[in-house]
Motif scaffolding. Sequence first.
Motif, short mmCIF file in Angstrom:
data_model
loop_
_atom_site.label_atom_id
_atom_site.label_comp_id
_atom_site.label_asym_id
_atom_site.label_seq_id
_atom_site.Cartn_x
_atom_site.Cartn_y
_atom_site.Cartn_z
N LEU A 146 0.83 -1.21 0.00
CA LEU A 146 0.00 0.00 0.00
C LEU A 146 0.86 1.26 0.00
O LEU A 146 1.88 1.33 0.70
N PRO A 147 0.44 2.30 -0.75
CA PRO A 147 1.23 3.55 -0.84
C PRO A 147 0.96 4.49 0.35
O PRO A 147 0.50 5.63 0.18
N LEU A 148 1.28 4.02 1.54
CA LEU A 148 1.01 4.83 2.73
C LEU A 148 2.04 5.94 2.94
O LEU A 148 1.84 6.82 3.80
N GLN A 149 3.10 5.95 2.16
CA GLN A 149 4.15 6.94 2.34
C GLN A 149 3.69 8.36 1.99
O GLN A 149 4.37 9.34 2.32
N HIS A 150 2.53 8.47 1.36
CA HIS A 150 2.03 9.80 0.98
C HIS A 150 1.35 10.51 2.16
O HIS A 150 0.98 11.69 2.03
#
Length: 423
Positions: A41-45
């Motif tokens: 999942l792209p949670l780094q944003h």
Amino acid sequence: MAANACFDTLDGWLDYLGQIHPKEIDMGLDRVERVFNRLNLPLQHSRIILVGGTNGKGTTTALTQKLLTAQGYSVGCYNSPHIHDYKERVTLDNQWFSDAQHCQAFAQIEQARGDIELTYFEFGTLAALCLLAQATPDFILLEVGLGGRLDATNIVAPELSVITTVALDHKDWLGDTREQIGFEKAGIFRQNGKAVCGDLNPPSTVLDQAEKLSLDILWQQQDFTYELNPADNGQAASWNWTSNVSKQQYSDLPVPNMPLQNTSTCLAILEQLGVELDSQVLTNVLADFQIAGRWQQINNQPKVIVDVAHNEEAIIQLVENVKRLKQTTNGKIYAAVGMLKDKDYQSCLSLVAPIFDGFYLADINQPRGAKASDLAACLPTENVTATCENIQTAYKNALAHVQTDDVLIAFGSFWVITDLLEN
């Protein structure tokens, strides 16, 4: 039920989630972490805040969300349990995701898990992370479910880890001392990470973990403090907050409908995040703050208040609230109570026995529920007004007998509050 199931309705998915794992609680991160890694999942944003603690997690998360949203940030939240509707658990800027979005997220988890077993909470946590990652808000606030170290929410990499309070609860899973429980709570800390601890007297295990991990941590009463200004000469009570680090001060703030200890922790959270609060925004949010089931008035004449207090620390806060209420109430104050048998209901009832004029006790009709007769055995016989087969009956019985200037307070469990608020 076959693997890779797919349902058209949210209710269908929720029924399925309740069936696919034999245990309601199954501590450990191995299974949920394996599925999480598959999801990528792209949670780094988003900037992630993990909020743990025995009591105050829900109110602290809710107030932090409202303050950030009022400052113009987009904020995603994951909370549990819900009161009315499962969709309460996952919000974006205080708005629910749709049934269809939840179904899509559940289908994504079902496909990713393969033959890995997940509990209801683990499945729901992963689905929530899917929804929030796709929304890419500025901040994601995650309320820890149970403990911290082995809770499903602890699979993320938080920018900030928060412990609200440490008290005795869930002793079967977390330990029966504050030191043991503090160690579990401190499991959400990260090496060289940022943290906030709102507990007034944190156990040594929390202090030790903070030092071991070289945390940048703010401590209640050391790095930030709060002070109540009591009501005087017709003036409403107010409070002040001070940071001993940044020297930021807020004075004469409205007293919100939550413990000031946790409100103070919220302001420390924003300080650690580098968020500058507009003082008028802060005043407006505090003045209007209310979260369902937390000292919430739902009726007038007679006044009825509901509160989810269900462990000793929360009951102590409830007792203080009742004592203040007595100062402005001419009538009697009664309680409608249901509790879970895995809570220390004996200690909780011993604390409230002296302050109520009568108790309407109820069975909670689910596997973890205590019987009204169990509760009655913890109280003086003359204090027990009625024992009932469910909380709705206890509530109706109480309303039929109390006078218009009396007060009825229903508490003891989320199950109690859910059943009353839905009827």
